[in-house]
Design a protein around this motif. Structure first.
Motif, PDB file in Angstrom:
ATOM      1  N   THR A 104       0.824  -1.203   0.000  1.00  0.00           N
ATOM      2  CA  THR A 104       0.000   0.000   0.000  1.00  0.00           C
ATOM      3  C   THR A 104       0.859   1.254   0.000  1.00  0.00           C
ATOM      4  O   THR A 104       1.875   1.331   0.712  1.00  0.00           O
ATOM      5  CB  THR A 104      -0.934   0.058   1.226  1.00  0.00           C
ATOM      6  OG1 THR A 104      -0.149   0.217   2.418  1.00  0.00           O
ATOM      7  CG2 THR A 104      -1.781  -1.204   1.325  1.00  0.00           C
ATOM      8  N   SER A 126       0.535   5.004  -7.665  1.00  0.00           N
ATOM      9  CA  SER A 126       0.073   5.444  -6.348  1.00  0.00           C
ATOM     10  C   SER A 126       1.254   5.730  -5.423  1.00  0.00           C
ATOM     11  O   SER A 126       1.215   6.680  -4.627  1.00  0.00           O
ATOM     12  CB  SER A 126      -0.855   4.397  -5.728  1.00  0.00           C
ATOM     13  OG  SER A 126      -0.163   3.235  -5.315  1.00  0.00           O
ATOM     14  N   ASP A 181     -11.334   7.003  -2.066  1.00  0.00           N
ATOM     15  CA  ASP A 181     -10.172   6.619  -1.278  1.00  0.00           C
ATOM     16  C   ASP A 181      -9.222   5.682  -2.012  1.00  0.00           C
ATOM     17  O   ASP A 181      -8.120   5.398  -1.518  1.00  0.00           O
ATOM     18  CB  ASP A 181     -10.600   5.997   0.054  1.00  0.00           C
ATOM     19  CG  ASP A 181     -11.535   4.814  -0.123  1.00  0.00           C
ATOM     20  OD1 ASP A 181     -11.839   4.440  -1.274  1.00  0.00           O
ATOM     21  OD2 ASP A 181     -11.972   4.252   0.898  1.00  0.00           O
ATOM     22  N   SER A 182      -9.594   5.204  -3.185  1.00  0.00           N
ATOM     23  CA  SER A 182      -8.698   4.353  -3.969  1.00  0.00           C
ATOM     24  C   SER A 182      -8.090   5.085  -5.152  1.00  0.00           C
ATOM     25  O   SER A 182      -7.382   4.482  -5.951  1.00  0.00           O
ATOM     26  CB  SER A 182      -9.454   3.115  -4.474  1.00  0.00           C
ATOM     27  OG  SER A 182     -10.445   3.479  -5.417  1.00  0.00           O
ATOM     28  N   ASN A 197      -6.521   4.182 -10.121  1.00  0.00           N
ATOM     29  CA  ASN A 197      -7.448   3.542  -9.188  1.00  0.00           C
ATOM     30  C   ASN A 197      -6.823   2.237  -8.727  1.00  0.00           C
ATOM     31  O   ASN A 197      -6.595   1.335  -9.515  1.00  0.00           O
ATOM     32  CB  ASN A 197      -8.790   3.258  -9.889  1.00  0.00           C
ATOM     33  CG  ASN A 197      -9.688   2.343  -9.088  1.00  0.00           C
ATOM     34  OD1 ASN A 197      -9.686   2.376  -7.853  1.00  0.00           O
ATOM     35  ND2 ASN A 197     -10.456   1.506  -9.778  1.00  0.00           N
ATOM     36  N   SER A 199      -8.155   0.177  -6.588  1.00  0.00           N
ATOM     37  CA  SER A 199      -9.193  -0.723  -6.098  1.00  0.00           C
ATOM     38  C   SER A 199      -9.407  -1.893  -7.054  1.00  0.00           C
ATOM     39  O   SER A 199      -9.087  -1.827  -8.241  1.00  0.00           O
ATOM     40  CB  SER A 199     -10.504   0.044  -5.939  1.00  0.00           C
ATOM     41  OG  SER A 199     -11.580  -0.836  -5.651  1.00  0.00           O
ATOM     42  N   HIS A 258      -7.563  -1.275 -10.916  1.00  0.00           N
ATOM     43  CA  HIS A 258      -6.102  -1.156 -11.071  1.00  0.00           C
ATOM     44  C   HIS A 258      -5.733  -0.529 -12.417  1.00  0.00           C
ATOM     45  O   HIS A 258      -4.800  -0.974 -13.086  1.00  0.00           O
ATOM     46  CB  HIS A 258      -5.433  -2.522 -10.916  1.00  0.00           C
ATOM     47  CG  HIS A 258      -5.668  -3.158  -9.589  1.00  0.00           C
ATOM     48  ND1 HIS A 258      -5.158  -2.640  -8.415  1.00  0.00           N
ATOM     49  CD2 HIS A 258      -6.376  -4.259  -9.230  1.00  0.00           C
ATOM     50  CE1 HIS A 258      -5.532  -3.397  -7.400  1.00  0.00           C
ATOM     51  NE2 HIS A 258      -6.286  -4.374  -7.860  1.00  0.00           N
TER      52      HIS A 258
END
Length: 481
Positions: free
Chosen positions: A281, A340, A405-406, A423, A425, A473
């Motif tokens: 993460t 990310s 939040d993703s 993204n 998620s 993703h």
């Protein structure tokens, strides 16, 4: 829709689907398509291109390369199994860190102290005591790119806990520091038929908190750091000396290091503090980055840079976890994950970062950017488009609705405008992307499960906000003119 052979980002030839779509603004969404709709009703990502918030940081560094996999042919000439020089230049690789170079054990020839100064009893001032030949060639290869070098002074990691070959603390810390001095002199002052590279960054050892890397106590490492850092800065006041290189950068571990290097009451140079994190993460990167920065500041090291000089994706360090990790590293999802992480580092107190790892021996394991000079992995595009932001200009303000939040987003303005978003998620996400720049001619590149090599579309947007669907993703880069 026509399939055609087009030139991918980075100069590599790959199949790329090219769509030319003119978005017509209508009251209803009919006929516009599912991917890009007129905005409204969905949570927003807003980009304010007029609000510059700072420069982009040197985050697209890497460990090792660009040439790796060394051997000699029948004539004794060097051969490299991998030459990623063009890739490094295309990605704008900002730093190359020399650690685990030509794994394992430096190939008994590269970078590591035992490779360069093989006899601990030899005369430290005698050029004949040193063998720089392999490392000279390795560094010359890096100089074919625009990357700076971070040279790790010490030893590579052992292959296993049962075979700790070069991890013992030096017998004579002062002499070891003098060996390091002569390595710096060779590459910066021309000593022993050397060079004038002006390499600025010199790191003292690696992961003293990991048994495969350091078989001594942490207190012994703190002493080695003190002796070496003080000596090298006395010899070369203008270089940047740093270390720690901790495998686990908790507040307790960072505090123990800072206390350990000053426990005799004397000041110890620490131009940069280095730390490592393998994670699943980006949020964990932010957590550790803040911990490192806050701890450094609390001990008076507010000017010390924070270097995350090893990072990558990992599910865990057990054999089963590693076996599950490596296929993911080579999957389309890494474009999203790496994006990310880069965006998080840009917005966190990380001054520089170096991905692990770019060399040939790890292509099937830790390298999620490419599998050869001509075969790019999905993770490549995260680095490529982050570099596009860097080349476009300065970072501008982005606000992301708290319900997204993703979703991660970063944008740049200068020579054009760019938006990078992803993204992370497992579910698709609908959002309104609001750019407020009038008519926008956009080139949009997506990396996702259906297009792991990237698909590029050209669009014209007539509204300030357009509705976008990000699949699971998915990474998207939007270049605006």
């Amino acid at each position: 829709m026509n399939n055609s052979e087009t030139k991918q980002p980075g100069g590599k030839q790959k199949k790329l689907v090219l769509l030319a779509i003119l978005l017509l603004v209508v009251v209803t969404c009919g006929g516009i398509g599912a991917a890009f709709l007129v905005g409204g009703g969905a949570p927003m990502v807003k980009v304010d291109f007029d609000n510059v918030i700072g420069a982009f940081k040197s985050l697209n560094g890497i460990n090792n390369g660009p040439k790796s996999g060394y051997s000699e042919n029948e004539d004794g000439a060097s051969e490299w199994a991998l030459d990623a020089t063009d890739i490094y230049n295309d990605l704008g690789i900002s730093f190359v860190r020399l650690h685990d170079t030509e794994y394992p054990y430096g190939g008994e020839c590269f970078v590591d102290i035992h490779c360069i100064f093989p006899d601990e009893d030899a005369d430290v001032d005698d050029p004949d005591s040193y063998d720089f030949s392999c490392t000279d060639e390795y560094i010359a290869n890096i100089k074919e790119t625009s990357a700076e070098i971070l040279y790790r002074l010490g030893e590579s990691i052992s292959e296993s806990n049962d075979n700790l070959v070069y991890t013992n603390p030096p017998e004579d810390y002062e002499k070891w520091a003098q060996v390091c001095e002569h390595i710096i002199r060779h590459y910066n002052e021309g000593w022993a038929d050397g060079y004038y590279y002006d390499i600025q960054y010199w790191e003292i050892w690696n992961e003293p908190d990991v048994n495969r890397q350091w078989s001594g106590t942490l207190e012994q490492y703190y002493e080695l750091y003190k002796v070496t850092a003080r000596y090298l800065k006395e010899c070369y006041p203008d270089i940047m000396v740093g270390g720690g290189a901790l495998g686990t950068a908790t507040e307790e571990a960072v505090s123990a290091f800072l206390e350990g290097i000053c426990d005799d009451g004397e000041e110890t140079p620490l131009d940069f503090f280095s730390w490592h994190l393998y994670t699943t993460t980006a949020e964990e990167i932010a957590t550790y980055a803040n911990t490192v920065r806050d701890t450094l500041d609390s001990y008076g090291y507010s000017d010390t840079l924070s270097f995350l000089d090893e990072w990558n994706y990992v599910m865990g360090w057990g054999s089963d976890s590693l076996s599950a990790t490596w296929p993911v590293i080579h999957s389309y999802a890494m474009a999203s994950f790496y994006t990310s992480c880069l965006i998080t580092m840009q917005n966190s107190p990380v001054d520089s970062a170096m991905y692990y790892d770019g060399q040939y021996v790890f292509l099937e394991y830790w390298n999620g950017l490419y599998t050869s000079e001509d075969d790019l992995s999905s993770g490549y595009y995260a680095f490529y488009f982050f570099n596009q932001l860097c080349e476009t200009g300065q970072q501008v303000e982005v606000s992301v609705d708290e319900t997204l939040d993703s979703v991660y987003c970063c944008a740049a303005a200068g020579d054009g405008k760019g938006v990078l978003l992803t993204n992370v998620s497992y579910d698709k996400v609908n959002l309104s992307l609001c750019l407020y720049t009038g008519v926008k001619n956009a080139t949009v590149t997506r990396v996702n499960a259906n297009n792991p090599d990237g698909v590029t579309e050209t669009k014209t947007w007539l509204r300030d906000c357009v509705r976008i669907t990000l699949s699971a993703h998915e990474m998207v880069y939007i270049a605006l003119q």
